[in-house]
Design an enzyme around this catalytic site. Structure first.
Site: not given
Ligand code: 9WO
Length: 248
Positions: A119, A157, A172
Site C-alpha cells: 500500500e 536516452r 532533440d
C-alpha cells in the site's frame, strides 16, 4: 566508468534487470555508458520470515513497507556507489517527471530509485531518506518498478553516445516540447490512404519544413498546453498559421 549509475531498490530485482536489458538501455548497459544495480530490501531483513512489510497503524487495508530494510538497502547502494547520489522515491504524489527534470539530473553520478510495493512506504522513509519523490503520471500502478524503468529509459536516452547521431537529432526534435510529426513507410498506397507527396519529393528542405509544420499543428490540436510553454520562432509561427488555415 559509466556516465551514470542507476540503483533500484525493489522487491522484484529480476523484473527491473530483465526489462532494462532490451533495446537502448540494454545496449547502454553493455557499453558501460550506464550501470544498473538492484537491491532487494528482503536481503536486509533480520528475521527468519524476512519481513519487509507490516500492518498500518490506524488500521486500514493492505500492508506498509517497513523503514529498516529499505534504509539498509539504500545505504548499501550508497556505500558501493559514486560519491554524489540522490535517493528518489517513485510515487503518485511525487513531482511530475518531465524531459527537463530528467535533463537536470543527468549530471548526478548515481540515482538510487526506490520502487515501493504493497500500500505504500513508511512516511519516515520518505521524510528522512528520500531526497525527491517523482511521479510519471496521475495514476496508481502496482509498484514503483515500471516508473523507475521509465526514468532509466528516458534519462539514458539523454546521455551522450547512447543514441546514434540521427536518432539523437530526432530525439532533440521531440525533446523540444512538441509532439512528433506523422511517420510513413512502404507501401505508398494503403487502404486508399497515400503517403504525402512531399515525403516522396526528395527535397530535404521541404520535408524538414513539412515535418515541423505537422509537429506544430499536431501539438496545437492535441496538446495546446505544451505550446503555451514554448516560445515559437517567427518561422514556426508562420508554419502553424499555415497549418491552421489549411485545416479550416
Ligand atoms: C501510492 C499512493 C496512492 C495515492 C497517493 C500517494 C501514494 N503513494 C503511493 C506509493 O508510494 N505506493 C507505493 C508504490 C506502493 C504501492 C505501489 N506504488 C506505486 C507507485 N503505485 N504507483 C506508483 C507510481 C509511481 C510513479 N508514478 C506514478 C505512480
Amino acid at each position: 566508468m559509466a556516465l551514470m549509475r542507476f540503483d533500484v531498490v525493489t522487491l522484484f530485482p529480476a523484473m527491473v534487470v530483465d526489462a532494462a536489458s532490451y533495446g537502448v538501455t540494454g545496449r547502454a548497459i553493455e557499453r558501460d555508458i550506464v550501470s544498473l544495480s538492484v537491491w532487494n530490501p528482503r536481503d536486509y531483513t533480520h528475521d527468519k520470515h524476512k519481513t519487509v512489510d507490516d500492518r498500518p497503524y490506524g488500521g486500514g487495508p493492505g500492508m506498509v513497507m517497513k523503514y529498516q530494510p529499505l534504509h539498509d538497502a539504500v545505504n548499501h547502494a550508497k556505500q558501493v556507489g559514486a560519491e554524489a547520489s540522490r535517493v528518489i522515491c517513485l510515487s503518485p504524489q511525487g513531482q511530475p517527471v518531465t524531459q527537463s527534470l530528467l535533463a537536470d539530473y543527468t549530471n548526478v553520478p548515481q540515482l538510487i530509485l526506490v520502487a515501493g510495493r504493497y500500500e505504500g512506504i513508511d512516511e519516515r522513509f520518505l521524510q528522512l531518506d528520500c531526497d525527491d519523490e517523482w511521479s510519471i503520471g496521475d495514476y496508481v500502478i502496482s509498484g514503483g518498478e515500471l516508473a523507475a524503468l521509465t526514468v532509466i529509459d528516458a534519462m539514458t536516452r539523454l546521455l551522450p553516445g547512447v543514441l546514434g547521431d540521427e536518432e539523437s537529432a530526432q530525439q532533440d526534435s521531440h525533446g523540444d516540447g512538441l509532439l512528433d510529426c506523422p511517420h510513413f513507410t512502404r507501401p505508398e498506397q494503403l487502404l486508399g490512404y497515400s503517403v504525402p507527396d512531399v515525403l516522396l519529393s526528395g527535397n530535404h528542405a521541404d520535408i524538414k519544413r513539412w515535418r515541423m509544420k505537422q509537429a506544430l499543428g499536431k501539438t496545437w490540436q492535441k496538446r495546446p498546453d505544451l505550446l503555451q510553454k514554448k516560445q515559437l520562432s517567427a518561422e514556426q509561427e508562420r508554419l502553424l498559421k499555415e497549418f491552421i488555415v489549411e485545416l479550416i
